[in-house]
Design an enzyme around this catalytic site. Sequence first.
Site, PDB file in Angstrom:
ATOM      1  N   HIS A 165      85.297  63.445  -3.796  1.00  0.00           N
ATOM      2  CA  HIS A 165      84.532  63.874  -4.975  1.00  0.00           C
ATOM      3  C   HIS A 165      84.634  62.831  -6.087  1.00  0.00           C
ATOM      4  O   HIS A 165      83.610  62.387  -6.635  1.00  0.00           O
ATOM      5  CB  HIS A 165      85.081  65.218  -5.457  1.00  0.00           C
ATOM      6  CG  HIS A 165      84.370  65.780  -6.647  1.00  0.00           C
ATOM      7  ND1 HIS A 165      83.509  66.854  -6.564  1.00  0.00           N
ATOM      8  CD2 HIS A 165      84.382  65.429  -7.961  1.00  0.00           C
ATOM      9  CE1 HIS A 165      83.023  67.122  -7.760  1.00  0.00           C
ATOM     10  NE2 HIS A 165      83.545  66.271  -8.628  1.00  0.00           N
ATOM     11  N   GLU A 166      85.847  62.419  -6.413  1.00  0.00           N
ATOM     12  CA  GLU A 166      86.031  61.459  -7.504  1.00  0.00           C
ATOM     13  C   GLU A 166      85.565  60.062  -7.093  1.00  0.00           C
ATOM     14  O   GLU A 166      85.015  59.320  -7.916  1.00  0.00           O
ATOM     15  CB  GLU A 166      87.498  61.434  -7.943  1.00  0.00           C
ATOM     16  CG  GLU A 166      88.035  62.776  -8.433  1.00  0.00           C
ATOM     17  CD  GLU A 166      87.220  63.360  -9.581  1.00  0.00           C
ATOM     18  OE1 GLU A 166      86.589  62.591 -10.335  1.00  0.00           O
ATOM     19  OE2 GLU A 166      87.219  64.594  -9.721  1.00  0.00           O
ATOM     20  N   HIS A 223      81.822  59.874  -7.644  1.00  0.00           N
ATOM     21  CA  HIS A 223      81.501  59.626  -9.056  1.00  0.00           C
ATOM     22  C   HIS A 223      81.680  58.149  -9.394  1.00  0.00           C
ATOM     23  O   HIS A 223      80.805  57.514  -9.990  1.00  0.00           O
ATOM     24  CB  HIS A 223      82.426  60.446  -9.963  1.00  0.00           C
ATOM     25  CG  HIS A 223      82.103  61.900 -10.037  1.00  0.00           C
ATOM     26  ND1 HIS A 223      80.807  62.390 -10.167  1.00  0.00           N
ATOM     27  CD2 HIS A 223      82.921  62.987 -10.055  1.00  0.00           C
ATOM     28  CE1 HIS A 223      80.854  63.715 -10.254  1.00  0.00           C
ATOM     29  NE2 HIS A 223      82.116  64.091 -10.173  1.00  0.00           N
TER      30      HIS A 223
END
Length: 227
Positions: free
Chosen positions: A33-34, A37
């Site tokens: 997820h990170e 980003h």
Amino acid sequence: MVKEGGKLERFLAYPPDQILFIALALLPGFALHEFAHAYTAWRFGDPTAKREGRVTLNPLVHLDPIGTIAVFLLGFGWAKPVPVNRFHFRRPRLAGVLVTLAGPLANLLIAFVSLFLWHVLTQWGGVVPTEDSALVRMFDALIGINIVLFVFNLLPLPPLDGYRILEDLAPPHLRVRLTQLETYAIVLFLVLFVTPLGDRVFGPIFSTLVPSVYAGMEAVLRPLFGL
């Protein structure tokens, strides 16, 4: 294992025998997820996360110690936010939406790939799962938790990704208003998650959307596996 009602279980949001599977599902869930980003921001011209070493799949770089512990004590948690400087984006609103959306989509990808691998093992690989086996619980956690992360992060509440997307899509005058209300909205968010009121608000959302996302993934895979 601590029996039900034991001292340890009183302080945990999950049964002790589920902790290992939840941890193993959260590691890729938080990390990808990170990473999504950070990588997307870098590709759109913002080197901030890249300079801070966040364009990596190493989960230790992305985990927040307090946020990780909170997962097991409170039932929800967080990773280290990826630093993003939108002034580097050539098209700030479009890039902002795509950078923010990349995180939840990474969780959806993990869930989809896990479901695909599960069907490969059981439909093509001859694996016969037994009820409540470690394999079943591992894939249940990988699929279920990452669908929850996908849905959860798209809720239009700060500090979640859904709120950032809403801000980027809103017209300028409304965006200013959303920014002004953000502090109060964060307090409301925390109240919902630490009081029984949250069950009434979030319960219907998750009980509807999580099974719907799972059903959608199954529908995509059905022609391939003849389900």
